[in-house]
Scaffold this active site. Structure first.
Site, PDB file in Angstrom:
ATOM      1  N   GLY A   1       0.788  -1.232   0.000  1.00 31.48           N
ATOM      2  CA  GLY A   1       0.000   0.000   0.000  1.00 31.48           C
ATOM      3  C   GLY A   1       0.820   1.282   0.000  1.00 31.48           C
ATOM      4  O   GLY A   1       0.253   2.380   0.036  1.00 31.48           O
TER       5      GLY A   1
ATOM      6  N   CYS B   1     -14.820   1.738 -27.664  1.00 32.53           N
ATOM      7  CA  CYS B   1     -16.191   2.097 -27.985  1.00 32.53           C
ATOM      8  C   CYS B   1     -16.969   2.227 -26.683  1.00 32.53           C
ATOM      9  O   CYS B   1     -17.740   1.365 -26.295  1.00 32.53           O
ATOM     10  CB  CYS B   1     -16.800   1.035 -28.883  1.00 32.53           C
ATOM     11  SG  CYS B   1     -18.258   1.664 -29.686  1.00 32.53           S
TER      12      CYS B   1
HETATM   13  C1  LIG Z   1      -2.439  -5.511  -3.439  1.00 30.09           C
HETATM   14  C2  LIG Z   1      -1.743  -6.140  -2.313  1.00 30.09           C
HETATM   15  C3  LIG Z   1      -0.442  -5.751  -2.004  1.00 30.09           C
HETATM   16  C4  LIG Z   1       0.298  -4.676  -2.763  1.00 30.09           C
HETATM   17  O1  LIG Z   1      -0.308  -3.447  -2.696  1.00 30.09           O
HETATM   18  P1  LIG Z   1       0.456  -2.157  -3.288  1.00 30.09           P
HETATM   19  O2  LIG Z   1      -0.469  -1.051  -3.037  1.00 30.09           O
HETATM   20  O3  LIG Z   1       0.644  -2.390  -4.742  1.00 30.09           O
HETATM   21  O4  LIG Z   1       1.730  -2.017  -2.553  1.00 30.09           O
HETATM   22  C5  LIG Z   1       0.184  -6.380  -0.963  1.00 30.09           C
HETATM   23  N1  LIG Z   1      -0.428  -7.344  -0.249  1.00 30.09           N
HETATM   24  C6  LIG Z   1      -1.684  -7.761  -0.530  1.00 30.09           C
HETATM   25  C7  LIG Z   1      -2.285  -8.832   0.262  1.00 30.09           C
HETATM   26  C8  LIG Z   1      -2.375  -7.170  -1.561  1.00 30.09           C
HETATM   27  O5  LIG Z   1      -3.611  -7.567  -1.824  1.00 30.09           O
END
Ligand SMILES: *Cc1c(COP(=O)(O)O)cnc(C)c1O
Length: 432
Positions: A250, A363
């Site tokens: 995240g 489209c």
């Molecule tokens: C999507 C996800 C990540 C990575 O998220 P980022 O925002 O791309 O860093 C890591 N762990 C889990 C379990 C995820 O679903």
């Protein structure tokens, strides 16, 4: 002119460069639409995580690249060479990781509804960890492991009930969400006890992923307190000492020149400090930590290059510039209203005096972005959307039977194809 990523530059001809390579030259060689990624930038981000973790966290801290941000065999090789683990969100991502040479014992497999076929691949390959998202999945893992006569190492995806400031589709750690076993309703403790009672599964840790992108460090600190408090309760109620705490990904990136994200080392510093404090507060030994960055490893390493077609000015309303790609190679504006910085690769040094709305060719009344400052643009110009290395190629589709663009990788001043361009023949390949 401020560019959103350090791998981008402007050369003496006023052309945009990526990894030091002239972007118009690459567009000429490989055609448009075109994804270009800088391998050095990806490696630098990997190292920023591993080095900060080694420096800041006194225990074991594994960095697992989240392949859903951008998976292909070459990216698997690069992240493996940099010492990262692999996070996979589907059987196809587990398969890609294995095919790319990632050792099974470095693969962590997530998902809120894994099929038997996927679980079979994961259990049979003896991957590091399967992160179960509910009691049904634990039963399935136990049954499949039993049939194979092995034990699968599992972790549990928990919902800590932390809401982050992001698009609602991207908040994945709150209570009202399909992901995660809620802690606050008591469900999580029940599932821990279930895991202990089942054959063929070894419960080794807990996991949460709060959402993305998270521009502050505070939500991580909140989640750490809730997760470690839960680990302490598990120990008190069941005697089980969970060894691994996986905090997901995240971490945010700079998509727009004037909206920066905290540097990777700041996230790691806060997380390390909070885990140490929280473990001490709750009377726990230091857990083994797992972080799973996806976006922050690859987003800034990539750009997408298009060719402009029609320029439609509706006086007093807006100017639409249509390009030869669209939601088929980048659905993020349509999904989340995501904003991007754009530039003209052939005149990157010039001032951005025009505001445009960038339209795709599908489209559908579909856009790549609204109200974007850009240099004066006309039909035939190359247009680059910046910071598209994450969740673009991986979310691409064949809507309108449009073939997907290739991924060209730049390394040490040279370019090579990491994923070939799809053709119309590829598009009909599975039709019977
Ligand atoms: C999507 C996800 C990540 C990575 O998220 P980022 O925002 O791309 O860093 C890591 N762990 C889990 C379990 C995820 O679903």
């Amino acid at each position: 002119m401020k560019l959103v990523s350090e791998c981008l530059g402007i050369n003496a001809s006023g052309h945009l460069t990526i990894g030091g390579v002239d972007v118009p030259a690459l567009a000429k060689e490989y055609g448009t639409p075109l994804y270009i990624m800088d391998e050095g930038h990806i490696r630098g981000n990997c190292r920023a995580f591993t080095e900060a973790a080694a420096e800041r966290y006194p225990g074991k801290c594994s960095i697992a690249y989240a392949n859903k941000a951008m998976a292909c065999k070459h990216i698997v090789r690069v992240t493996h060479e940099e010492g990262l683990y692999a996070n996979a969100a589907s059987g196809g991502e587990v398969y890609t990781a294995l095919q790319g040479g990632m050792p099974p014992e470095k693969i962590i497999y997530h998902g809120n509804n894994k099929t038997d076929e996927e679980l079979l691949l994961a259990v049979k390959s003896q991957i590091l960890r399967i992160v179960a998202d509910g009691p049904e999945e634990l039963h399935n893992i136990s049954r499949i492991a039993g049939e194979l006569g092995v034990t699968a190492s599992v972790s549990l995806r928990l919902s800590p009930g932390v809401t982050v400031d992001s698009h609602s589709s991207l908040q994945t750690g709150k209570l009202d969400c399909k992901f995660g076993i809620p802690i606050e309703t008591g469900a999580a403790m029940d599932v821990v006890k279930l895991a202990q009672s089942l054959g063929g599964v070894a419960l080794d840790g807990i996991h949460c992923h709060l959402g993305s992108p998270i521009f502050e460090t505070r939500p991580y600190a909140d989640a750490i307190d809730i997760m470690t408090a839960f680990m302490a309760r598990v120990q008190a109620e069941t005697g089980l000492q969970l060894k691994e705490l996986n905090l997901g990904g995240g971490f945010a990136v700079r998509y727009l020149p004037d909206k920066g994200a905290p540097p990777i080392r700041d996230y790691i510093a806060v997380i390390s400090e909070e885990v140490r404090n929280a473990a001490a507060r709750h009377g726990l030994p230091l857990p083994e930590l797992v972080l799973e960055p996806g976006r922050s490893i690859v987003a800034g390493a990539g750009i997408t290059v298009y060719t402009a077609g029609g320029v439609k000015e509706i006086p007093g309303i807006r100017t639409y510039v249509s390009v030869d790609g669209g939601m088929t190679d980048n659905p993020r504006y349509m999904l989340y209203g995501s904003q991007y910085d754009v530039t003209l690769p052939e005149r990157a040094g010039e001032e951005k005096t025009q505001i445009i709305t960038l339209a795709g060719r599908c489209c559908e009344n579909e856009l790549l972005g609204k109200d974007m400052p850009i240099q004066p643009v006309k039909a035939g110009d190359l247009v680059a959307v910046l910071c598209t290395g994450a969740y673009n190629y991986s979310m691409a589709s064949n809507y309108n039977r449009i073939p997907r663009p290739p991924v060209v990788m730049v390394r040490n001043g040279e370019a090579f194809v990491a994923v070939r361009r799809e053709t119309w023949e590829d598009v009909v390949r599975l039709d019977v």
